[in-house]
Design a protein around this motif. Structure first.
Motif, PDB file in Angstrom:
ATOM      1  N   ASN A 135     -20.294  17.476  10.691  1.00 48.73           N
ATOM      2  CA  ASN A 135     -20.652  18.832  10.294  1.00 48.73           C
ATOM      3  C   ASN A 135     -19.379  19.576   9.911  1.00 48.73           C
ATOM      4  OD1 ASN A 135     -23.403  18.939  10.488  1.00 48.73           O
ATOM      5  ND2 ASN A 135     -23.472  20.377  12.187  1.00 48.73           N
ATOM      6  N   PHE A 137     -18.210  23.512   8.283  1.00 44.82           N
ATOM      7  CA  PHE A 137     -18.658  24.828   7.845  1.00 44.82           C
ATOM      8  C   PHE A 137     -17.498  25.557   7.165  1.00 44.82           C
ATOM      9  CE2 PHE A 137     -19.538  29.385   8.601  1.00 44.82           C
ATOM     10  CZ  PHE A 137     -20.771  29.469   7.958  1.00 44.82           C
ATOM     11  N   ASN A 138     -17.647  25.815   5.860  1.00 47.29           N
ATOM     12  CA  ASN A 138     -16.671  26.591   5.087  1.00 47.29           C
ATOM     13  C   ASN A 138     -15.269  25.973   5.092  1.00 47.29           C
ATOM     14  OD1 ASN A 138     -18.576  28.458   4.330  1.00 47.29           O
ATOM     15  ND2 ASN A 138     -18.036  29.941   5.911  1.00 47.29           N
ATOM     16  N   ARG A 158     -24.671  19.873   8.137  1.00 47.79           N
ATOM     17  CA  ARG A 158     -24.145  20.700   7.055  1.00 47.79           C
ATOM     18  C   ARG A 158     -22.815  20.127   6.573  1.00 47.79           C
ATOM     19  NH1 ARG A 158     -24.086  26.390  10.030  1.00 47.79           N
ATOM     20  NH2 ARG A 158     -23.461  25.003  11.723  1.00 47.79           N
ATOM     21  N   TYR A 159     -22.622  20.149   5.282  1.00 50.10           N
ATOM     22  CA  TYR A 159     -21.373  19.674   4.701  1.00 50.10           C
ATOM     23  C   TYR A 159     -20.861  20.722   3.732  1.00 50.10           C
ATOM     24  CZ  TYR A 159     -23.320  15.333   6.513  1.00 50.10           C
ATOM     25  OH  TYR A 159     -23.884  14.385   7.324  1.00 50.10           O
ATOM     26  N   GLN A 160     -20.572  21.916   4.225  1.00 54.30           N
ATOM     27  CA  GLN A 160     -20.087  23.006   3.394  1.00 54.30           C
ATOM     28  C   GLN A 160     -18.577  22.868   3.236  1.00 54.30           C
ATOM     29  OE1 GLN A 160     -21.536  26.780   4.773  1.00 54.30           O
ATOM     30  NE2 GLN A 160     -23.627  26.062   4.969  1.00 54.30           N
ATOM     31  N   THR A 162     -15.406  22.429   0.333  1.00 48.90           N
ATOM     32  CA  THR A 162     -15.020  22.640  -1.056  1.00 48.90           C
ATOM     33  C   THR A 162     -13.711  21.926  -1.344  1.00 48.90           C
ATOM     34  OG1 THR A 162     -16.098  24.809  -1.127  1.00 48.90           O
ATOM     35  CG2 THR A 162     -14.449  24.354  -2.817  1.00 48.90           C
ATOM     36  N   ASN A 175     -24.260  18.532  -0.624  1.00 43.11           N
ATOM     37  CA  ASN A 175     -23.832  19.918  -0.378  1.00 43.11           C
ATOM     38  C   ASN A 175     -22.319  20.092  -0.345  1.00 43.11           C
ATOM     39  OD1 ASN A 175     -26.595  20.639  -0.095  1.00 43.11           O
ATOM     40  ND2 ASN A 175     -26.542  19.982   2.039  1.00 43.11           N
ATOM     41  N   SER A 177     -18.804  20.959  -2.722  1.00 47.89           N
ATOM     42  CA  SER A 177     -18.418  21.676  -3.933  1.00 47.89           C
ATOM     43  C   SER A 177     -17.090  21.128  -4.440  1.00 47.89           C
ATOM     44  CB  SER A 177     -18.285  23.181  -3.654  1.00 47.89           C
ATOM     45  OG  SER A 177     -19.521  23.740  -3.259  1.00 47.89           O
ATOM     46  N   ASN A 192     -24.922  19.047  -4.690  1.00 42.93           N
ATOM     47  CA  ASN A 192     -23.496  19.231  -4.947  1.00 42.93           C
ATOM     48  C   ASN A 192     -23.269  20.174  -6.131  1.00 42.93           C
ATOM     49  OD1 ASN A 192     -22.877  17.521  -2.881  1.00 42.93           O
ATOM     50  ND2 ASN A 192     -22.227  15.807  -4.163  1.00 42.93           N
TER      51      ASN A 192
END
Length: 326
Positions: A135, A137-138, A158-160, A162, A175, A177, A192
Protein backbone atom coordinates in the motif's frame (compact mmCIF):
# COMPACT_ATOMS: atom_id res chain seq x y z
CA UNK A 1 23.14 23.82 9.93
CA UNK A 2 25.74 24.47 7.18
CA UNK A 3 28.58 23.90 9.66
CA UNK A 4 26.99 20.66 10.82
CA UNK A 5 26.55 19.34 7.30
CA UNK A 6 30.16 20.25 6.47
CA UNK A 7 31.32 18.19 9.46
CA UNK A 8 29.26 15.27 8.23
CA UNK A 9 30.64 15.20 4.72
CA UNK A 10 34.21 15.64 6.04
CA UNK A 11 33.67 12.58 8.22
CA UNK A 12 32.35 10.68 5.25
CA UNK A 13 35.32 11.60 3.09
CA UNK A 14 37.84 10.65 5.76
CA UNK A 15 36.19 7.26 6.23
CA UNK A 16 36.10 6.69 2.46
CA UNK A 17 39.81 7.45 2.28
CA UNK A 18 40.33 4.57 4.69
CA UNK A 19 38.23 2.30 2.43
CA UNK A 20 35.64 1.64 5.13
CA UNK A 21 31.93 2.20 4.76
CA UNK A 22 30.34 4.73 7.08
CA UNK A 23 26.83 5.77 8.00
CA UNK A 24 26.53 9.16 9.70
CA UNK A 25 23.39 9.63 11.77
CA UNK A 26 22.15 13.13 12.62
CA UNK A 27 19.66 13.45 15.46
CA UNK A 28 18.62 16.78 16.97
CA UNK A 29 21.80 18.49 15.79
CA UNK A 30 24.17 15.80 17.04
CA UNK A 31 25.96 13.31 14.81
CA UNK A 32 27.26 9.79 15.28
CA UNK A 33 29.28 7.72 12.81
CA UNK A 34 28.93 3.94 12.34
CA UNK A 35 31.50 1.85 10.43
CA UNK A 36 31.58 -1.26 8.27
CA UNK A 37 29.18 -3.12 5.98
CA UNK A 38 26.56 -3.19 8.77
CA UNK A 39 26.80 0.57 9.35
CA UNK A 40 23.49 1.31 7.61
CA UNK A 41 21.65 -1.29 9.68
CA UNK A 42 23.18 -0.02 12.93
CA UNK A 43 22.33 3.58 12.06
CA UNK A 44 18.73 2.59 11.29
CA UNK A 45 18.46 0.79 14.62
CA UNK A 46 19.67 3.93 16.42
CA UNK A 47 17.55 6.42 14.45
CA UNK A 48 14.12 7.82 15.22
CA UNK A 49 11.66 9.27 12.74
CA UNK A 50 12.88 12.57 11.31
CA UNK A 51 16.59 11.67 11.55
CA UNK A 52 19.01 11.82 8.61
CA UNK A 53 21.46 9.05 7.67
CA UNK A 54 24.24 9.85 5.18
CA UNK A 55 26.06 6.90 3.64
CA UNK A 56 29.56 6.89 2.20
CA UNK A 57 30.39 5.09 -1.02
CA UNK A 58 30.63 1.30 -0.84
CA UNK A 59 28.34 -1.70 -0.36
CA UNK A 60 26.11 -1.93 2.69
CA UNK A 61 24.07 -4.74 4.14
CA UNK A 62 20.35 -3.98 4.57
CA UNK A 63 19.91 -6.79 7.08
CA UNK A 64 16.18 -6.46 7.72
CA UNK A 65 13.88 -3.48 7.43
CA UNK A 66 13.31 0.26 7.69
CA UNK A 67 10.76 0.88 10.43
CA UNK A 68 11.04 4.68 10.77
CA UNK A 69 10.36 7.73 8.62
CA UNK A 70 13.96 8.78 8.03
CA UNK A 71 16.02 10.41 5.28
CA UNK A 72 18.79 8.27 3.77
CA UNK A 73 21.34 9.87 1.42
CA UNK A 74 24.08 8.19 -0.57
CA UNK A 75 26.91 9.23 -2.89
CA UNK A 76 24.96 8.34 -6.05
CA UNK A 77 24.40 5.00 -7.76
CA UNK A 78 26.82 5.27 -10.68
CA UNK A 79 30.60 5.05 -10.98
CA UNK A 80 33.37 3.85 -8.69
CA UNK A 81 32.13 5.97 -5.77
CA UNK A 82 28.55 4.71 -5.74
CA UNK A 83 26.54 3.70 -2.68
CA UNK A 84 24.92 0.26 -2.85
CA UNK A 85 22.56 -1.62 -0.57
CA UNK A 86 22.81 -5.13 -1.91
CA UNK A 87 20.20 -6.98 0.14
CA UNK A 88 16.43 -6.67 0.16
CA UNK A 89 15.01 -3.81 2.21
CA UNK A 90 11.64 -4.35 3.80
CA UNK A 91 9.81 -1.10 4.61
CA UNK A 92 7.60 -1.65 7.66
CA UNK A 93 6.84 1.79 9.03
CA UNK A 94 3.86 1.84 11.44
CA UNK A 95 0.84 3.51 9.84
CA UNK A 96 0.48 5.81 12.85
CA UNK A 97 3.98 7.25 12.32
CA UNK A 98 3.30 10.56 10.55
CA UNK A 99 6.16 12.61 12.06
CA UNK A 100 7.89 12.87 8.71
CA UNK A 101 8.14 10.73 5.58
CA UNK A 102 10.64 8.27 4.18
CA UNK A 103 13.15 9.94 1.83
CA UNK A 104 15.80 8.06 -0.17
CA UNK A 105 18.32 9.66 -2.56
CA UNK A 106 21.47 8.70 -4.41
CA UNK A 107 21.58 4.96 -3.68
CA UNK A 108 21.57 1.75 -5.70
CA UNK A 109 19.02 -0.63 -4.20
CA UNK A 110 18.70 -4.20 -5.39
CA UNK A 111 15.25 -4.73 -3.90
CA UNK A 112 12.75 -2.71 -1.88
CA UNK A 113 9.55 -4.28 -0.52
CA UNK A 114 6.96 -1.88 0.88
CA UNK A 115 5.25 -4.25 3.31
CA UNK A 116 2.80 -1.91 5.07
CA UNK A 117 0.78 1.19 4.19
CA UNK A 118 3.40 3.86 3.49
CA UNK A 119 2.47 7.54 3.59
CA UNK A 120 4.14 10.14 1.35
CA UNK A 121 7.47 8.47 0.54
CA UNK A 122 9.94 10.35 -1.65
CA UNK A 123 12.61 8.48 -3.65
CA UNK A 124 15.00 10.50 -5.81
CA UNK A 125 17.98 9.71 -8.06
CA UNK A 126 18.08 6.05 -7.10
CA UNK A 127 18.42 2.81 -9.05
CA UNK A 128 16.02 0.14 -7.80
CA UNK A 129 16.16 -3.40 -9.14
CA UNK A 130 12.77 -4.55 -7.82
CA UNK A 131 10.14 -2.37 -6.14
CA UNK A 132 7.24 -4.36 -4.69
CA UNK A 133 4.21 -2.47 -3.38
CA UNK A 134 1.68 -3.37 -0.70
CA UNK A 135 0.00 0.00 0.00
CA UNK A 136 1.31 3.46 -0.86
CA UNK A 137 -0.47 6.76 -0.28
CA UNK A 138 0.66 9.91 -2.14
CA UNK A 139 4.22 8.77 -2.85
CA UNK A 140 6.58 10.38 -5.39
CA UNK A 141 9.54 8.81 -7.20
CA UNK A 142 11.60 11.20 -9.34
CA UNK A 143 14.73 10.92 -11.51
CA UNK A 144 15.04 7.19 -10.80
CA UNK A 145 15.44 4.00 -12.79
CA UNK A 146 13.13 1.22 -11.63
CA UNK A 147 13.94 -2.10 -13.25
CA UNK A 148 10.69 -3.76 -12.12
CA UNK A 149 7.60 -2.48 -10.28
CA UNK A 150 5.41 -5.25 -8.86
CA UNK A 151 2.49 -5.51 -6.46
CA UNK A 152 1.42 -7.90 -3.77
CA UNK A 153 -1.51 -10.10 -4.80
CA UNK A 154 -3.89 -8.48 -2.34
CA UNK A 155 -7.26 -7.05 -3.27
CA UNK A 156 -8.35 -3.60 -2.18
CA UNK A 157 -4.85 -2.14 -1.84
CA UNK A 158 -4.00 1.41 -2.87
CA UNK A 159 -1.09 2.28 -5.11
CA UNK A 160 -1.18 6.08 -5.20
CA UNK A 161 2.36 6.47 -6.44
CA UNK A 162 3.57 9.04 -8.98
CA UNK A 163 6.69 8.57 -11.08
CA UNK A 164 8.18 11.84 -12.35
CA UNK A 165 10.95 11.93 -15.00
CA UNK A 166 11.80 8.28 -14.40
CA UNK A 167 12.73 5.24 -16.47
CA UNK A 168 10.28 2.58 -15.29
CA UNK A 169 9.45 -1.04 -16.11
CA UNK A 170 6.05 -1.73 -14.56
CA UNK A 171 4.29 -5.09 -14.23
CA UNK A 172 0.51 -5.14 -13.72
CA UNK A 173 0.30 -2.49 -11.01
CA UNK A 174 -2.90 -0.38 -11.08
CA UNK A 175 -3.54 3.24 -10.11
CA UNK A 176 -0.04 4.53 -10.78
CA UNK A 177 0.74 7.89 -12.36
CA UNK A 178 3.59 8.57 -14.77
CA UNK A 179 4.63 12.11 -15.72
CA UNK A 180 7.43 12.70 -18.26
CA UNK A 181 8.54 9.09 -17.93
CA UNK A 182 9.84 6.38 -20.21
CA UNK A 183 7.70 3.34 -19.44
CA UNK A 184 8.25 -0.29 -20.41
CA UNK A 185 7.04 -3.63 -19.15
CA UNK A 186 3.38 -4.64 -19.06
CA UNK A 187 1.68 -1.26 -19.24
CA UNK A 188 -1.90 -2.53 -19.63
CA UNK A 189 -2.78 -1.89 -16.00
CA UNK A 190 -6.21 -0.44 -15.25
CA UNK A 191 -6.55 3.01 -13.72
CA UNK A 192 -3.05 4.24 -14.60
CA UNK A 193 -2.39 7.79 -15.80
CA UNK A 194 0.32 8.61 -18.36
CA UNK A 195 1.17 12.24 -19.12
CA UNK A 196 3.96 13.34 -21.50
CA UNK A 197 5.38 9.80 -21.57
CA UNK A 198 7.14 7.54 -24.06
CA UNK A 199 5.93 3.95 -23.86
CA UNK A 200 6.37 0.47 -25.29
CA UNK A 201 5.43 -3.15 -24.59
CA UNK A 202 4.87 -6.39 -26.48
CA UNK A 203 1.49 -7.47 -25.14
CA UNK A 204 -1.76 -5.53 -25.50
CA UNK A 205 -3.21 -2.11 -26.20
CA UNK A 206 -3.61 0.34 -23.33
CA UNK A 207 -6.73 -0.57 -21.36
CA UNK A 208 -9.87 1.57 -21.34
CA UNK A 209 -9.57 2.23 -17.60
CA UNK A 210 -6.29 4.11 -18.15
CA UNK A 211 -5.66 7.70 -19.25
CA UNK A 212 -2.94 8.92 -21.62
CA UNK A 213 -2.27 12.54 -22.61
CA UNK A 214 0.51 13.79 -24.91
CA UNK A 215 2.16 10.37 -25.02
CA UNK A 216 4.02 8.49 -27.75
CA UNK A 217 4.10 4.71 -28.12
CA UNK A 218 6.61 2.86 -30.28
CA UNK A 219 6.01 -0.71 -31.35
CA UNK A 220 3.67 -2.96 -33.31
CA UNK A 221 0.27 -1.95 -31.91
CA UNK A 222 -1.12 0.75 -34.21
CA UNK A 223 -4.26 1.11 -32.09
CA UNK A 224 -2.38 1.23 -28.79
CA UNK A 225 -4.27 4.29 -27.47
CA UNK A 226 -7.65 3.45 -29.01
CA UNK A 227 -9.29 2.05 -25.87
CA UNK A 228 -8.05 4.43 -23.18
CA UNK A 229 -9.22 7.87 -22.13
CA UNK A 230 -6.97 10.60 -23.45
CA UNK A 231 -5.92 12.96 -26.19
CA UNK A 232 -3.03 14.05 -28.39
CA UNK A 233 -1.31 10.66 -28.37
CA UNK A 234 0.81 9.23 -31.19
CA UNK A 235 2.16 5.89 -32.41
CA UNK A 236 5.47 5.36 -34.21
CA UNK A 237 7.03 2.13 -35.44
CA UNK A 238 10.48 2.24 -33.85
CA UNK A 239 12.53 3.83 -31.09
CA UNK A 240 14.99 4.94 -33.78
CA UNK A 241 12.43 7.51 -34.91
CA UNK A 242 12.44 9.08 -31.45
CA UNK A 243 15.82 8.84 -29.78
CA UNK A 244 19.16 10.44 -30.61
CA UNK A 245 21.23 7.61 -29.11
CA UNK A 246 20.84 3.87 -28.99
CA UNK A 247 20.30 2.16 -25.65
CA UNK A 248 19.88 -1.36 -24.39
CA UNK A 249 16.50 -3.03 -24.15
CA UNK A 250 15.59 -6.55 -23.07
CA UNK A 251 12.40 -7.23 -24.98
CA UNK A 252 9.97 -4.58 -23.79
CA UNK A 253 12.07 -3.44 -20.82
CA UNK A 254 14.36 -0.41 -20.75
CA UNK A 255 17.80 -0.95 -19.26
CA UNK A 256 19.70 1.90 -17.59
CA UNK A 257 22.75 0.76 -15.65
CA UNK A 258 26.15 1.88 -14.43
CA UNK A 259 27.57 1.92 -17.95
CA UNK A 260 24.72 3.86 -19.55
CA UNK A 261 25.27 7.57 -20.21
CA UNK A 262 22.79 9.98 -18.66
CA UNK A 263 21.75 11.27 -22.10
CA UNK A 264 20.89 7.78 -23.43
CA UNK A 265 17.20 8.67 -23.77
CA UNK A 266 17.67 12.09 -25.34
CA UNK A 267 15.18 12.77 -28.12
CA UNK A 268 16.16 13.82 -31.61
CA UNK A 269 15.94 17.62 -32.06
CA UNK A 270 13.02 17.39 -34.48
CA UNK A 271 11.18 15.06 -32.09
CA UNK A 272 11.71 17.46 -29.18
CA UNK A 273 9.96 20.14 -31.20
CA UNK A 274 7.24 17.88 -32.60
CA UNK A 275 6.00 16.14 -29.46
CA UNK A 276 5.38 18.57 -26.63
CA UNK A 277 3.93 18.01 -23.19
CA UNK A 278 1.10 19.92 -21.59
CA UNK A 279 3.60 22.45 -20.23
CA UNK A 280 5.17 23.19 -23.62
CA UNK A 281 8.40 21.25 -22.93
CA UNK A 282 9.46 18.02 -24.65
CA UNK A 283 7.89 14.74 -23.65
CA UNK A 284 10.03 12.13 -21.94
CA UNK A 285 12.47 12.38 -19.07
CA UNK A 286 14.21 15.62 -20.10
CA UNK A 287 11.04 17.71 -20.17
CA UNK A 288 8.70 18.92 -17.45
CA UNK A 289 9.57 20.43 -14.08
CA UNK A 290 12.22 17.90 -13.03
CA UNK A 291 14.40 17.04 -16.07
CA UNK A 292 16.23 13.78 -15.50
CA UNK A 293 19.65 13.91 -13.85
CA UNK A 294 21.70 11.68 -11.56
CA UNK A 295 23.32 14.76 -9.98
CA UNK A 296 22.52 14.84 -6.28
CA UNK A 297 20.76 17.67 -4.46
CA UNK A 298 23.60 17.89 -1.91
CA UNK A 299 27.41 18.09 -2.33
CA UNK A 300 29.82 15.20 -1.91
CA UNK A 301 33.48 15.78 -1.01
CA UNK A 302 35.84 14.45 -3.69
CA UNK A 303 39.13 15.92 -2.38
CA UNK A 304 40.25 17.12 1.05
CA UNK A 305 43.61 18.68 1.87
CA UNK A 306 44.39 19.46 5.53
CA UNK A 307 47.61 21.16 6.59
CA UNK A 308 49.71 18.92 8.90
CA UNK A 309 50.14 21.71 11.47
CA UNK A 310 48.32 24.85 12.51
CA UNK A 311 49.67 28.35 12.02
CA UNK A 312 51.15 30.49 14.79
CA UNK A 313 47.76 32.10 15.45
CA UNK A 314 46.06 28.69 15.85
CA UNK A 315 44.47 28.43 12.41
CA UNK A 316 44.45 25.30 10.25
CA UNK A 317 44.38 25.45 6.45
CA UNK A 318 41.78 23.17 4.90
CA UNK A 319 40.95 22.91 1.17
CA UNK A 320 37.82 21.01 0.21
CA UNK A 321 36.65 20.11 -3.31
CA UNK A 322 33.05 19.01 -3.68
CA UNK A 323 30.84 17.82 -6.49
CA UNK A 324 28.19 20.05 -7.98
CA UNK A 325 24.72 19.79 -6.51
CA UNK A 326 21.31 20.86 -7.76
Amino acid sequence: MKKLYLVLIVLLFCAAANAEQTATLVHNGSSKVFYGTDAFKTACDSAVSGDVITLSSGRFSAYNSIRKNITVRGCGWKGAGKTEIYERISVQIPTADTVSHLCLEGIKFYEINIDTLLHNPSFSKCWIGNLTLYNVFNGTISNCHIDNVNRYNDEGKRYQLTFVNCIVNSNDVPNLSFINCIVGGRTTNYGNVYINCIMTHDYYDLSQESTAINCVYFGNHNNFFSYCFGSNNSVVSSKNILFKNDFRMDGNKFRFDDGTSDDAFELLPEIQAQYLGNDGTQIGIYGGLRPFTTELSYPIIIDLQVAPTSSADGKLDVNIEVTNAE
